[in-house]
Design an enzyme around this catalytic site. Structure first.
Site, PDB file in Angstrom:
ATOM      1  N   CYS A   1      51.223  57.576  37.162  1.00 26.13           N
ATOM      2  CA  CYS A   1      52.527  57.906  36.579  1.00 26.13           C
ATOM      3  C   CYS A   1      53.604  56.941  37.042  1.00 26.13           C
ATOM      4  O   CYS A   1      53.775  56.715  38.234  1.00 26.13           O
ATOM      5  CB  CYS A   1      52.922  59.336  36.963  1.00 26.13           C
ATOM      6  SG  CYS A   1      54.575  59.787  36.392  1.00 26.13           S
TER       7      CYS A   1
ATOM      8  N   CYS B   1      60.833  61.336  41.252  1.00 22.16           N
ATOM      9  CA  CYS B   1      59.901  62.395  41.642  1.00 22.16           C
ATOM     10  C   CYS B   1      59.399  62.093  43.045  1.00 22.16           C
ATOM     11  O   CYS B   1      59.153  60.941  43.378  1.00 22.16           O
ATOM     12  CB  CYS B   1      58.731  62.439  40.663  1.00 22.16           C
ATOM     13  SG  CYS B   1      57.606  63.825  40.938  1.00 22.16           S
TER      14      CYS B   1
ATOM     15  N   CYS C   1      51.773  60.617  41.790  1.00 19.63           N
ATOM     16  CA  CYS C   1      50.550  60.594  40.991  1.00 19.63           C
ATOM     17  C   CYS C   1      50.283  59.125  40.645  1.00 19.63           C
ATOM     18  O   CYS C   1      51.198  58.411  40.222  1.00 19.63           O
ATOM     19  CB  CYS C   1      50.723  61.463  39.760  1.00 19.63           C
ATOM     20  SG  CYS C   1      51.111  63.169  40.222  1.00 19.63           S
TER      21      CYS C   1
HETATM   22  N1  SAH Z   1      55.873  66.481  37.042  1.00 19.32           N
HETATM   23  C1  SAH Z   1      55.386  67.321  36.039  1.00 19.32           C
HETATM   24  C2  SAH Z   1      56.061  67.124  34.702  1.00 19.32           C
HETATM   25  C3  SAH Z   1      56.337  65.705  34.284  1.00 19.32           C
HETATM   26  S1  SAH Z   1      54.953  64.718  33.943  1.00 19.32           S
HETATM   27  C4  SAH Z   1      53.880  67.168  35.905  1.00 19.32           C
HETATM   28  O1  SAH Z   1      53.325  66.293  36.523  1.00 19.32           O
HETATM   29  O2  SAH Z   1      53.276  67.975  35.207  1.00 19.32           O
HETATM   30  C5  SAH Z   1      54.457  65.259  32.316  1.00 19.32           C
HETATM   31  C6  SAH Z   1      53.020  64.904  31.953  1.00 19.32           C
HETATM   32  O3  SAH Z   1      52.859  63.493  31.723  1.00 19.32           O
HETATM   33  C7  SAH Z   1      52.051  65.261  33.055  1.00 19.32           C
HETATM   34  O4  SAH Z   1      50.899  65.885  32.550  1.00 19.32           O
HETATM   35  C8  SAH Z   1      51.723  63.916  33.603  1.00 19.32           C
HETATM   36  O5  SAH Z   1      50.529  63.953  34.326  1.00 19.32           O
HETATM   37  C9  SAH Z   1      51.666  63.066  32.367  1.00 19.32           C
HETATM   38  N2  SAH Z   1      51.699  61.632  32.634  1.00 19.32           N
HETATM   39  C10 SAH Z   1      52.308  61.002  33.658  1.00 19.32           C
HETATM   40  N3  SAH Z   1      52.107  59.674  33.561  1.00 19.32           N
HETATM   41  C11 SAH Z   1      51.369  59.447  32.452  1.00 19.32           C
HETATM   42  C12 SAH Z   1      50.871  58.252  31.811  1.00 19.32           C
HETATM   43  N4  SAH Z   1      51.125  57.042  32.289  1.00 19.32           N
HETATM   44  N5  SAH Z   1      50.153  58.401  30.677  1.00 19.32           N
HETATM   45  C13 SAH Z   1      49.939  59.631  30.148  1.00 19.32           C
HETATM   46  N6  SAH Z   1      50.398  60.773  30.719  1.00 19.32           N
HETATM   47  C14 SAH Z   1      51.102  60.691  31.855  1.00 19.32           C
HETATM   48 FE1  SF4 Z   2      55.845  63.442  39.455  1.00 19.89          FE
HETATM   49 FE2  SF4 Z   2      54.716  61.876  37.589  1.00 19.89          FE
HETATM   50 FE3  SF4 Z   2      53.172  63.323  39.231  1.00 19.89          FE
HETATM   51 FE4  SF4 Z   2      54.614  64.564  37.337  1.00 19.89          FE
HETATM   52  S1  SF4 Z   2      52.929  63.106  36.988  1.00 19.89           S
HETATM   53  S2  SF4 Z   2      54.401  65.170  39.504  1.00 19.89           S
HETATM   54  S3  SF4 Z   2      56.466  63.244  37.309  1.00 19.89           S
HETATM   55  S4  SF4 Z   2      54.554  61.648  39.842  1.00 19.89           S
END
Ligand code: SAH
Ligand code: SF4
Length: 404
Positions: A148, A141, A145
């Site tokens: 993540c 990606c 974030c």
């Molecule tokens: N990129 C998109 C879809 C993939 S992430 C997005 O960000 O929406 C899918 C979900 O998982 C998102 O809500 C993201 O914020 C959440 N997520 C990512 N890392 C996480 C973590 N370590 N614990 C819980 N949720 C997480």
């Molecule tokens: Fe990308 Fe993870 Fe952010 Fe979703 S939550 S946009 S997968 S970095």
């Protein structure tokens, strides 16, 4: 956390592991399928009929060899066999969690300029009466974030539409979700008996940054003469690519989930940095304008519970105020830790308090049960082995729990 299972399913045979040699027709849309057939000499006047035949074999029956296509002439079957395959992506590993969640690490064919074959992950979460498949839209990606795991991986590339569809085909193969070819029925599985009833674009990647391919893939998955998954059972999750949200609703018309995670711009800038470009106010305006939005088709707001960061009662109250007037569901996601993260998951009591405030305001606010944690298949733990860990994942079970 339960002990790490590293179950490579016995059922993965050498054949499954062998990389496809010929280009695969599995996952293609009608137009591209037509082009592939034209390339091996199928005449234009037969094209519609031939595409329909193959479509049904590939997407209704799930066949993996041309030999099974009994209403296609032997000559054409032989021609197709020489030029193409129906191969799925190569399975590097299949892990099965103690709770039944399955995670596949898949290897895609390497392209000319790529240093290594890209890898992605797909996760299946079974529940009573339903099963959710969490699929990836990109390798890695581009967004970062801070909570993540996927965000720590550099983007390798966008997935092609057929690579997105192929995740669904492969999962149906592996969980046994195709009609029994020997049964005397009409070859269709009633919706109530399907194992994969819902698809969520919550795997690796930001789906709205791969808009066209994701849209084409979802058109294949929802095609009523094929896999026929209702658009109400498909949910796209976005970090908030504001200019694309309305266009997605108009083009694809699936359910929508927004990764909100914070109620103040200052904090959201840190957690979901794309917020600096499109802040909360603009994001919510785009949500309000989402085509088809109604009480029956609500937007899911995802909110990850980070200890001492965004989990105070004041945050819950502000969240409720912020979403006033938007048909919404709130999904509280316990943070799934990954090696090296600076965050911790909120205490359970804190999550319950938060949920209680949100519930009292009239929102269904299921707390997403973390699934597949033992195999690193929970939200934000997904990260393909193409970089460091072969860990990656989603706990998506509740996202669209009350859609039909
Ligand atoms: N990129 C998109 C879809 C993939 S992430 C997005 O960000 O929406 C899918 C979900 O998982 C998102 O809500 C993201 O914020 C959440 N997520 C990512 N890392 C996480 C973590 N370590 N614990 C819980 N949720 C997480
Ligand atoms: Fe990308 Fe993870 Fe952010 Fe979703 S939550 S946009 S997968 S970095």
């Amino acid at each position: 956390m339960v002990a790490l299972l590293d179950t490579i399913s016995d059922a993965i045979t050498a054949r499954d592991m062998a990389p496809p040699v010929l280009p695969s027709l599995a996952g293609l849309d009608r137009e591209t399928l037509g082009e592939r057939l034209a390339a091996v000499g199928v005449p234009e006047r037969q094209m519609r009929m031939r595409v329909n035949q193959l479509w049904s074999w590939i997407y209704v029956r799930g066949v993996t060899t041309f030999d099974d296509m009994t209403d296609v002439s032997k000559v054409l079957r032989a021609t197709l066999k020489d030029a193409y395959s129906l191969a799925r992506p190569e399975i590097v590993s299949e892990q099965i969690s103690v709770d039944g969640t399955r995670k596949w690490l898949l290897r895609l064919p390497k392209r000319g300029h790529e240093a290594a074959a890209p890898e992605i992950e797909t996760v299946y979460i079974p529940e009573p009466g339903r099963g959710t498949l969490c699929i990836s839209s990109q390798v890695g990606c581009t967004l970062n974030c801070s909570f993540c795991h996927t965000g720590t991986q550099r983007l390798v590339r966008n997935l092609e539409a057929e690579e997105i569809v192929a995740q669904v085909l492969l999962a149906r193969d592996r969980v046994g979700d195709w009609p029994d070819m020997d049964s005397p029925d009409d070859g269709l599985i009633p919706n109530s008996k399907r194992k994969i009833t819902n698809v969520v674009l919550m795997g690796m990647g930001e789906p709205l940054y791969n808009f066209d391919n994701v849209a084409r893939a979802m058109a294949v998955v929802s095609d009523s003469d094929g896999i026929s998954l209702s658009k109400r059972r498909i949910t796209l999750s976005t970090s908030g690519i504001v200019p694309e949200i309305e266009r997605w609703g108009e083009t694809a018309g699936t359910m929508l989930a927004i990764s909100l995670h914070a109620v103040r711009d200052e904090l959201r800038d840190e957690l979901v940095p794309i917020n600096k470009r499109w802040p909360i106010k603009e994001l919510l305006a785009a949500c309000k304008a989402y085509p088809g939005l109604s009480n029956a088709r609500r937007i899911t707001f995802e909110y990850v519970m980070l200890k001492g960061v965004n989990d105070q009662p004041a945050d819950a109250k502000a969240l409720v105020r912020l979403l006033a007037g938007i048909p919404a569901k709130i999904n509280l996601i316990p943070f799934n830790p990954w090696p090296g993260t600076r965050y911790e998951c909120s205490e359970w009591e804190q999550i319950e308090n938060f949920a209680e405030i949100v519930n009292r305001a009239g929102y269904a606010s299921p707390v997403r049960t973390p699934r597949g944690r033992d195999i690193f298949a929970a939200c934000g733990q997904l990260k393909s082995a193409s970089e460091k860990l072969s860990a990656r994942a989603r706990a998506v079970a509740e996202t669209d729990a009350d859609t039909v």
